[in-house]
Write an enzyme that holds these catalytic residues in place. Sequence first.
Site, short mmCIF file in Angstrom:
data_model
loop_
_atom_site.label_atom_id
_atom_site.label_comp_id
_atom_site.label_asym_id
_atom_site.label_seq_id
_atom_site.Cartn_x
_atom_site.Cartn_y
_atom_site.Cartn_z
N GLY A 13 9.27 3.60 -11.93
CA GLY A 13 9.72 4.25 -13.16
C GLY A 13 9.73 3.29 -14.34
CB ILE A 61 17.94 14.29 -10.72
CG1 ILE A 61 18.00 13.76 -9.29
CG2 ILE A 61 17.09 13.40 -11.61
CD1 ILE A 61 16.66 13.87 -8.56
CB THR A 124 5.32 9.17 -0.69
OG1 THR A 124 4.83 8.31 0.33
CG2 THR A 124 6.25 10.17 -0.03
CG ASP A 125 0.76 7.29 1.56
OD1 ASP A 125 1.99 7.13 1.66
OD2 ASP A 125 -0.06 6.36 1.70
CD GLU A 126 6.06 6.29 3.69
OE1 GLU A 126 6.96 6.56 4.49
OE2 GLU A 126 6.05 5.25 3.00
CE1 TYR A 148 10.82 8.12 0.07
CE2 TYR A 148 9.03 7.53 1.57
CZ TYR A 148 9.50 7.74 0.28
OH TYR A 148 8.66 7.58 -0.80
CE LYS A 152 9.16 11.55 -2.82
NZ LYS A 152 9.73 11.39 -4.19
CE LYS A 187 11.03 0.94 -0.71
NZ LYS A 187 11.04 1.34 -2.07
CE1 TYR A 205 11.84 -3.24 11.45
CE2 TYR A 205 10.56 -2.46 9.59
CZ TYR A 205 11.78 -2.67 10.21
OH TYR A 205 12.92 -2.31 9.56
N GLY A 273 10.20 5.25 15.19
CA GLY A 273 9.25 6.27 14.70
C GLY A 273 8.23 5.72 13.71
#
Length: 317
Positions: A13, A61, A124-126, A148, A152, A187, A205, A273
């Site tokens: 943002g 929001i 997001t692509d997720e 998450y 989304k 991240k 990970y 996951g």
Amino acid sequence: MKTLVTGGAGFIGSHFVRSLLADSAEQQKVTVLDALAYAGNLTNLEPVRDDPRLEFVKGDILDGEQVAELMAEHDAVVNLAAESHVDRSIAHGGTFVSTNVLGTQTLLEAAVRVGRTTVVHVSTDEVYGSIPEGTWTERAPLAPNSPYAAAKAGSDLLALAYHRTHGLDVRITRCSNNYGPYQFPEKIIPLFVTRLLEGRRVPLYGDGSQVRDWLHVKDHCRAIRLVLEGGRAGEVYNVGGGTELTNRQLTGRLLAACDADWDSVDHVADRKGHDLRYSVDWSKIRTELGYEPRHAFDEGLAETVAWYRENREWWRR
Ligand code: NAD
């Protein structure tokens, strides 16, 4: 043009706001609405603080009245307000549902009440889930795996439903992993860089075989602008970067950039996951709106590492 940017004090943002003010003379007004949650930081807007076209409003929001009042004074809203970190969603899914799902629905409802507002909803692509090979087009079914991504996906479906039901002009972007300065050090890139710069160890990970497509945040912001200025109502636009790396390959590059070696890496239990691979087909935004990523990954990464090296106060705070 008067633009309301929710989540404008966060990583993407604040880049979006800075770029909007920097390269667009016709921008008459940019208002940031941000709750200043843990990843929101007013210092991200410091470079444009004195621009008379910018106004900052602290708010949520989820507050439909406030959102509607602000929308009434603007031509468009770009929705970047969100909970954005997968690990946090595994530990505390509830805030992801309230901000990402209910928050987006509240914003869409306000837009319907106000009317004549264009909404660009940044996703997001997720939301597509994991894909071992090939790429997803915008028509691929949504199959999110983390709380998450599920939140989304819920927000995307609501956005499309508000278009279909109420005729709202809403456009959705689904982007791959962003990197660049001002990203909160949770991240992988800012977390590893800030730790390595302090001589600390980093956690990788599992076997590090997960594949992500990387995109410079400035390229993502340009894509959002293209969708805002020329996108079609009710359409989804995938946004990719063209640099696919396993987390292990990325770690190797970050170690080299920070003058460290594999002795600094702890191999930790895999994320629950953990999706193996995300990959979007972004030919639609290229063909329709002329989008191409401009930042080569290696250069962009070197600049990003240099920024974290030179801005220790920002991330230590
Ligand atoms: P971020 O966590 O850095 O910023 C989110 C911003 O939203 C913060 O400033 C926070 O204070 C604000 N916020 C949180 N809850 C709010 C609320 N209820 N009301 C108002 N403001 C609130 O996240 P980001 O990385 O900049 O991501 C922005 C958007 O882009 C998210 O929707 C995310 O899903 C999407 N996205 C991110 C990436 C990425 O790699 N970072 C990739 C694709 C899509």
